[in-house]
Structures are given as structure tokens and as C-alpha cells.
Design an enzyme around this catalytic site. Structure first.
Site, mmCIF file in Angstrom:
data_model
loop_
_atom_site.group_PDB
_atom_site.id
_atom_site.type_symbol
_atom_site.label_atom_id
_atom_site.label_comp_id
_atom_site.label_asym_id
_atom_site.label_seq_id
_atom_site.Cartn_x
_atom_site.Cartn_y
_atom_site.Cartn_z
ATOM 1 N N HIS A 1 -0.741 23.236 -16.973
ATOM 2 C CA HIS A 1 -0.586 22.461 -15.807
ATOM 3 C C HIS A 1 0.707 22.880 -14.918
ATOM 4 C CE1 HIS A 1 -3.872 19.661 -15.889
ATOM 5 N NE2 HIS A 1 -3.760 19.628 -17.576
ATOM 6 N N LYS B 1 3.080 12.282 -3.187
ATOM 7 C CA LYS B 1 3.072 12.903 -4.480
ATOM 8 C C LYS B 1 4.234 12.550 -5.104
ATOM 9 C CE LYS B 1 2.840 16.651 -1.795
ATOM 10 N NZ LYS B 1 1.694 17.509 -2.405
ATOM 11 N N ARG B 2 4.649 13.073 -6.164
ATOM 12 C CA ARG B 2 5.805 12.866 -7.137
ATOM 13 C C ARG B 2 6.889 13.388 -6.458
ATOM 14 N NH1 ARG B 2 5.743 9.954 -12.095
ATOM 15 N NH2 ARG B 2 7.700 10.536 -12.416
ATOM 16 N N LYS C 1 8.392 20.485 -4.648
ATOM 17 C CA LYS C 1 7.451 19.812 -3.762
ATOM 18 C C LYS C 1 7.902 20.031 -2.383
ATOM 19 C CE LYS C 1 4.934 17.290 -7.441
ATOM 20 N NZ LYS C 1 3.524 17.609 -7.431
ATOM 21 N N THR D 1 -3.824 18.095 -6.244
ATOM 22 C CA THR D 1 -5.165 17.450 -6.052
ATOM 23 C C THR D 1 -5.270 16.771 -4.927
ATOM 24 O OG1 THR D 1 -4.617 15.998 -7.925
ATOM 25 C CG2 THR D 1 -5.849 17.834 -8.556
ATOM 26 N N LYS E 1 -8.004 15.856 -1.801
ATOM 27 C CA LYS E 1 -8.564 14.467 -1.262
ATOM 28 C C LYS E 1 -8.190 14.441 0.208
ATOM 29 C CE LYS E 1 -7.005 12.798 -5.796
ATOM 30 N NZ LYS E 1 -5.932 12.426 -6.471
#
Ligand code: Z2T
Length: 826
Positions: free
Chosen positions: A367, A558-559, A564, A668, A672
Site C-alpha cells: 500500500h 485525509k490523514r 499529501k 480512495t 468517493k
């Protein structure tokens, strides 16, 4: 009384009527909760309702278990340290078809289903994407009638509850079990023993052969807790089995015999600590002993649990025909040496046979691409905790490296690179290598990620075993993330293309022509507006945050992780403010925008926590800046979780997917948002690549370097300062942060973040700043034309049916598992 047979017959064996539902609910309230209706608390009502619904699933569940056992069909065992399930009530109502029955029954008692469902505490047994993926996958496995079981850990405390104190993250324990949970069924009688520590010795077995025996130092009990996993549109109900640690009788005996009662009880606590708490690090393992114990604990229990279901005298060489273990990242990879130990030491198989069986039984999903996220366990720790497993790992490695030497004579550099054991900075087991060697197939989670895995992270392995590597692009369950979270959109889709799309999501393509239909676009916009209104009132009530719903909703949830790039989003916010302050743009010309952040930081991740503090500090000032005339608002509700996601995602116009190319394995959330009609602003990273391809460039705000461009910039030597110096707008934003305006005049408050950006910037925020700002300008222009924006949004929904987790599961079946569906008939 209303009889709702059409929806209930499909998946419950006991057709429910409003009356029978009401009776069961009242019985639960009285005899299980022990309260009168009039004095029941909200939690009483929730517990009674949840158990009522649960009981309508039990018959199908038992039938599923029995028929699958009798058939002896191949079982998918999904091994995952995390399952981020989210609230369960709505999903249970949806799959049993009891939503309307429950609603009517409760109304007739003067109760509200909406109120009761809001009391559910979600089981947060995961960190983020990886755990939520596991939850989506078991949903799809059940829906597709695949005999499958999810194995994991029943953490007493899930992911921490995030609060903000003066803008800083403070973690509170998540005691999700404090009122008990109606969804679990414990089976103390089915507990299995799991051993740790001790030493190994040589012994002679009955046939006179020399064998190795593990003499453990301690054992704990693993107690299974079953959770039903109902499929949608099927009678199939699968099982999620989570293990809880309990001290063995040996501990209790010890309490009796030793005079030292206190330390005996303390020993009991030590045993039961194993399943106490979820480690809150997403993608940066801390190498803690208890974490390795957790991993072995649930994997050993799960393998034992499965093996005992095999008939007496089962030929273990046929094991791969009966089971396939899927390793959700490396967390369960200790299962590879564990199965070897069982087959060789306990069942007396020859090493070569055992190795063949083991490799054919395991597959590995990776992952990540971040080197710091790849697990390694020091040989020291592993040898202390699992001495026999370490010996087995050494032997696996020896054999594996012998093969490498044979294929690449004299290439000792390669041997060192590929060894399962790293030598520097300390001797340690590389779990991703062990997983790769011990598995039949290795997959990444999006097309780009799988390519980079094959060509970069595991390139030596793919050269050696080209057929081992494959891709399965992630997916999400449309039951939870469209039907349940966005019922207005689901209704509009039903009214437009009919029902049946929820488990055949490519049918959303049928919506494409409606992008050109003005009345459909209007209806679609009304859905989005209603979802914004719903979110705004939730936030007012949940966090006391007041927002206008008449704005572009720009969402990044998100985290919190540097790769990110929440900082990039924040620089955009600060840039707007800076330009308005400098009079370069007029607030009145801005499209009203609500920027929503949601993110937890790992408690030990200093930089992430400082970024949270910075976001909150900027929010406070921006939200009160008269110059902005309320055109820009920043909301950062604390404790982003599945419950909040279900309300927030349907309200979004713009989905922020802005990681540095080559760093986000898949994402992911991106899927969504698209499926709920948000447009993506994003880089060519992870599954964004596939979203971009599917929705088309006109319907996606693409920006930033590509992965090869990132690589060349890095090779050439990246100097963030030159971007700062060469870009006035960027300089303006960074200087504004350094000016102290967001910290009551304190110019050093954000030095930790800012100096890192200026002098290191590992994830090249500054390099992508300019194209990001330009992409945001395109967003402004596009949003101004609401008809055109709606067209794009509709096409995002219509073209992203590919991202259903049903399709991911089909890919796993075709490429990796080869387990037939087994529909359960009642
Ligand atoms: C995690 O959530 C993910 C990767 C990890 O690597 C660990 C955790 Cl806890 C060890 C995420 C990825 O970051 C994300 O890109 C991906 O979509 C998700 O797993 C599911 O595959």
C-alpha cells in the site's frame, strides 16, 4: 399494518412486518436493556434497535456459514490489522431491506430513526485508507457471494479521538466499547492459544527423525468476536472475526499458586494489553514490540482457526485449494513463517512441500511507496519474541538467496540488495521482501503504484519473478458511500436510470446523456445544495462552526502527512488573503469559498502536528478578516472519521487530491468524491491517474509535475529556495505566515514548518505551487458557469463506476484468488 414484503424477502429469511419488528424492538428494550420505553436513554434505544436489526441477519448468516462449510469451497481469508468499519446500523438496515419497516415501527412508538442512528459510536479500528479499504472489501466479498472471512484485531481502543486545544491536536482515548457494542458475538469457547518467547530445541519424533521444537515462554488466549457482514441484494452474510487477548488459565493458576498476587494480576494485564489499542501511525511504523505481538497474535489465531475447520485427515498439500490468505500490507506477513512452522514442526511435512503449500496460499498487497513506511523488525526483537520464526525466516532467506546466486552468479551486490535480512543500520527483517518471497502474487493498489512497485521499489524481484507482479486498483463500496451517505443522489439516479446500479456500478454510464439535460442538471444541483445545507447544520451542531452553504465547497480530508501536501492547500488560502490585503484582487470578485480540512496526525509526528496548528491559526484569522467580506472561510472540524465523511463528501464541489506524484499509492477518498459529484483538483498520482483518464481532462483540474518530472528534478538537485525567490505570489504567502499575522505577532511560531519548506521541502510543495494556483484559477472560472460545472460533475458520477470495490474484488478473483462465488439459497 403495513407489510413490506417486497424489500424484505430478498435478504431476510424471516419476513419482517412493522408489527413483528416493533415487538422484537420492545422485547429487546425490556428484556435485554432492562428499561421501560418511557425511561429508555438514547443509548438504550440504539442498543435495542441495533440488536433487533442484527437478529434479522442471523438466520442468513448461520445458513451461509453452514452451506459454505458443507460445500468445502475455497475461502478467501483477508488478513488485516485494521478494519475502519464506520457506523453499522444503516448498512444493516439497507442490506436487510428493513429501513422503511424500522422507520414506520419507530414512528408508531413516537421515536425517530434519525435521532437514534445519530447515537451510534463508530468502531474506529483503523487509521485511514488501508483500514477503510478492508471494510469496503469485506462488504463487496459478501455482496458477490464469495466465501470469505475477515480476520483482525478487536482493539479495545480504536483510533484516538482528536480534539483541538488552542489550535493544537490533543488526543483522547477512543473508548468505543464503553457502552458495549450490539454488533459483536463473542465466542469464549472458541478461543485459541497463541504462544510467545521461549527458545527452540532439537528433538526426535516418533519416526526417529530429528525435529525442531519451539518451547514458548508464555501463552495468551485469543478470543474470537464475530461480526456479521451482510451482502447487498443477496442472502449471503459473511463473517468478520476479530480477536481479543485474554490471559490463559496458566495465568490464573499462577495467581493461585504464587504468593505474589499483585504481580500475577499484573502479568494478566500484560497479556491483555495485546489487543488494547490500535497503533495510530499510518504509514510510519514505530517498531514497537507490542505491535509485533499484535501482528503475530491475530495471524497465529486466524491460521489456527482456519486449520481446525478442515476435516480429519485432510491432505495439507491441498490447502491452497481450500484457502487463500490475502496479506493487507506487511502487517500480517509473520503468517508466512507461522504456516511453515505449523506444517513442518507440528504436522511433520518436508520443508520443500511445506514451502510450496505456503507460497501458494499467500498473496501480498503493498500500500505504499514511501521507504520509511516499509516495515522492518530488528532481528533482536523478532528472535526474542518468536525464536522459531526467526530461524524459519533465515532458512527461507538462505534458500531464496541460493536461487538468486544461481541466476546471477557473482552478483553479490544484488544478493545484498535482495536479502530478506538487512544488515544496516541494524540487522532486521525486511517484511515487504519476506511477503514478496512468500507469496504467489504481489499487487499494488492503483495502476501507477503497481508500475512503480514493479520498476522501482521491488525491481530486483520483478526481474527475477516477472509474473508475480500485478495491479488491482482500489475501490469503494457504493452502498455506504453513495446510497447511505447520499440518499438524495441515489434517489435521483434511481428515478433516472432505474434501480440495480448499486451492485452493477458501471451502469452509472447511463447517466451520461443526462449531462445535457437541463432539468436533470437542475435536479442534480438541488441534491448538491441539499447536501451542503445538511452538512452546514451538522457542523453547527457538532462543532459550533457557522458556515454559509452558498459557496463553493473545497474539501481536503485525509490523514495529515507531508506527502499529501495539506501545506499546498493552505498556501492557496494564504495567497488569496495576501492578494486581497495587497489590493491585487477584490474580495467582491472572489467566488465565495468554504475550505474544509479534516485530518488526524500521528501523535508522534511533530511536523504534522505543527501543520495542524498552522491551519487552525490561519483559519482563525481568515474567518474573522473583514477584508475578505466572508468570501473565504476555513473550517477544520476535529476528529474526521467515517461518520463525518459520510456527511461531508456528498456536500463537496471540489476534491483536493494534491499529493506529490509518485507518493500516494492510490487514495480512495478521491473515488468517493468523484462518485458524489465533486470535481477533482489533483496531480497525476495514485488512482487520480485513472480518474483523470476516465472522466476526461475537461472534467478534472490537473496540475503539477508528473512522477518522471519529480524524479528528474530530484536527480538534478531540488532547491526550494529558488522557487520562493522566483515567485512573488509564493513569497507573499510565505512571508505573510512568517510576519506573525496568524500568531498574534509572533514571527517564530511557524518556523518549524516554514524553514523546512524553504530549505528541505521533501515533497516539493514549492515546485508545484504555481501550477496549483493556476489550476485553482481555472476552478474559479469553471464554477462561475454553473450549468457547465454541473455537466462536469454529472460526468464524474457517470464515468467513475469503475471504482466500485465490487470491481476490485472481481479483479482479485480473476488475477489472484480464483475462488468461485457460492450463492447461498435459503
Ligand atoms: C494506509 O492507510 C495506506 C498505506 C499504508 O502503507 C499504510 C496505511 Cl495505514 C503502509 C494507504 C495509502 O496511503 C493510500 O494511498 C491507499 O489508498 C490506501 O492505503 C489503501 O490502499
Amino acid at each position: 399494518m403495513l407489510q413490506v414484503t417486497e424489500t424484505t424477502e430478498r435478504s431476510t429469511s424471516t419476513p419482517a412486518t412493522v408489527d413483528s419488528f416493533k415487538d422484537e424492538f420492545l422485547r429487546q428494550l425490556r428484556y435485554e436493556q432492562g428499561v421501560e420505553l418511557g425511561t429508555a436513554s438514547r443509548d438504550d434505544l440504539f442498543q435495542a434497535l441495533a440488536r433487533t436489526v442484527r437478529n434479522y441477519m442471523v438466520d442468513n448468516w448461520l445458513t451461509t456459514v453452514e452451506t459454505q462449510k458443507a460445500a468445502g469451497s475455497k475461502v478467501v481469508a483477508y488478513l488485516s490489522a485494521e478494519y475502519l468499519m464506520g457506523p453499522q446500523l444503516d448498512n444493516a438496515l439497507l442490506s436487510t431491506g428493513l429501513t422503511d419497516v424500522a422507520d414506520t415501527a419507530l414512528s408508531s412508538l413516537g421515536l425517530s430513526l434519525d435521532d437514534i442512528r445519530a447515537t451510534e459510536v463508530e468502531p474506529g479500528l483503523g487509521n485511514g485508507g488501508l483500514g477503510r479499504l478492508a471494510a469496503c472489501f469485506i462488504d463487496s466479498l459478501a455482496t458477490k457471494n464469495i466465501p470469505a472471512i475477515g480476520y483482525g484485531i478487536r482493539y479495545e481502543y480504536g483510533i484516538f479521538r482528536q480534539t483541538f486545544v488552542d489550535g493544537r491536536q490533543v488526543e483522547q482515548p477512543d473508548s468505543w466499547l464503553s457502552n458495549g457494542t450490539p454488533w459483536e458475538i463473542p465466542h469464549t469457547d472458541q478461543a485459541v492459544e497463541v504462544a510467545f518467547g521461549g527458545h527452540t530445541e532439537q528433538a526426535i519424533d516418533q519416526t526417529g527423525r530429528s525435529v525442531t521444537r519451539w518451547v514458548p515462554g508464555e501463552t495468551v488466549l485469543a478470543v474470537p468476536y464475530n461480526y456479521m457482514v451482510p451482502g447487498y441484494g443477496t442472502a449471503n452474510v459473511n463473517t468478520l472475526r476479530l480477536w481479543s487477548a485474554k490471559a490463559t488459565n496458566a495465568f490464573n493458576l499462577h495467581i493461585f499458586n504464587s504468593g505474589d498476587y499483585e504481580s500475577a494480576v499484573r502479568a494478566q494485564t500484560v497479556a491483555e494489553n495485546i489487543s488494547k489499542v490500535l497503533y495510530p501511525e499510518d504509514s510510519t511504523p514505530q517498531g514497537k514490540e507490542l505491535r509485533l505481538k499484535q501482528q503475530y497474535f491475530f495471524v497465529a489465531a486466524s491460521i489456527k482457526d482456519f486449520l481446525r475447520t478442515l476435516p480429519e485427515g485432510f491432505d495439507l498439500k491441498k490447502l491452497p485449494e481450500r484457502i487463500v490468505f490475502q496479506l493487507n500490507d506487511t502487517h500480517p506477513v509473520i503468517g508466512v513463517p507461522e504456516l511453515m512452522r505449523i506444517l513442518v514442526d507440528e504436522r511433520g511435512l518436508a520443508w520443500e512441500d511445506a514451502w510450496d503449500i505456503t507460497r501458494r496460499s499467500f498473496n501480498y498487497t503493498c500500500h505504499t511507496l514511501l521507504p520509511e513506511a516499509l516495515e522492518v523488525w530488528s532481528v533482536d526483537l523478532l528472535g526474542r519474541l518468536l525464536p522459531r520464526h526467526l530461524e524459519i525466516i533465515y532458512r527461507i532467506n538462505e534458500q531464496f538467496l541460493a536461487g538468486i546466486r544461481a541466476t546471477y552468479p557473482g552478483d553479490e551486490l544484488r544478493v545484498r540488495r535482495m536479502s530478506i535480512i538487512q544488515e544496516q543500520p541494524e540487522r532486521a527483517v525486511r517484511m515487504a521482501f519476506l511477503a514478496t518471497v512468500g507469496s504467489t502474487k504481489v499487487n499494488g493498489v492503483a495502476a501507477l503504484h503497481s508500475d512503480l512497485l514493479r520498476d522501482k521499489v521491488l525491481d530486483d524481484f520483478s526481474a527475477y519473478w516477472p509474473d508475480k507482479f500485478t495491479n488491482v486498483t482500489n475501490g469503494i463500496t457504493p452502498r455506504r458511500f453513495v446510497q447511505l451517505s447520499n440518499p438524495s443522489l441515489a434517489n435521483l439516479i434511481d428515478d433516472t436510470i432505474g434501480t440495480g446500479w448499486l451492485n452493477d456500478l458501471e451502469r452509472l454510464k447511463e447517466l451520461e446523456p443526462y449531462a445535457e439535460d437541463a432539468s436533470f442538471r437542475k435536479a442534480f444541483r438541488e441534491v448538491k445544495q441539499a447536501n451542503k445545507d445538511r452538512f452546514v447544520s451538522l457542523l453547527a451542531q457538532r462543532d459550533g462552526i457557522e458556515l454559509s452553504s452558498d459557496a463553493l465547497f473545497d474539501v481536503m480530508v485525509k490523514r495529515l502527512h507531508e506527502y499529501k501536501r495539506q501545506m499546498l492547500k493552505l498556501l492557496h488560502v494564504v495567497t488569496i488573503y495576501d492578494r486581497v490585503l495587497k489590493g491585487e484582487i477584490k474580495a467582491a470578485d472572489l467566488t465565495p469559498r468554504v475550505v474544509v480540512f479534516g485530518a488526524k496526525a500521528a501523535p508522534g509526528y511533530k511536523m504534522a502536528k505543527e501543520i495542524i496548528f498552522l491551519i487552525n491559526s490561519v483559519a482563525k484569522v481568515v474567518n474573522n478578516a473583514p477584508e475578505l467580506e466572508g468570501r473565504l472561510r476555513v473550517a477544520f472540524p476535529a476528529n474526521y472519521n467515517v461518520t463525518l465523511a459520510e456527511k461531508l463528501i456528498p456536500a463537496a464541489d471540489l476534491s483536493e487530491q494534491i499529493s506529490l506524484a509518485g507518493k500516494e499509492a492510490s487514495g480512495t477518498g478521491n473515488m468517493k468524491f468523484a462518485l458524489n459529484g465533486a470535481l477533482t483538483i489533483g496531480t497525476l498520482d495514485g488512482a487520480n491517474v485513472e480518474i483523470h483518464e476516465l472522466v476526461g481532462g475537461e472534467n478534472f483540474f490537473l496540475f503539477g509535475m508528473t512522477e518522471p518530472e519529480v524524479q528528474s528534478l530530484s536527480d538534478a538537485g531540488y532547491h526550494p529556495t529558488s522557487f520562493y525567490e522566483g515567485n512573488a505570489s509564493l513569497r507573499g504567502a510565505i512571508d505573510l505566515i512568517s510576519s506573525g499575522i496568524f500568531s498574534g505577532g509572533d514571527r517564530t511560531a511557524f518556523e518549524f514548518v516554514i524553514s523546512d519548506l524553504l530549505y528541505k521541502d521533501r515533497f516539493m510543495v514549492l515546485a508545484d505551487y504555481q501550477t496549483y494556483i493556476e489550476a485553482q484559477e481555472r476552478v474559479e472560472v469553471a464554477y462561475a458557469d454553473q450549468e457547465s460545472w454541473s455537466r462536469k460533475a454529472i460526468l464524474n458520477v457517470a464515468r467513475t463506476g469503475f471504482f466500485t470495490s465490487d470491481r476490485s474484488i472481481q479483479d482479485y478473483l480473476d488475477r489472484i484468488w480464483h475462488a468461485p462465488a457460492f450463492p447461498v439459497t435459503k
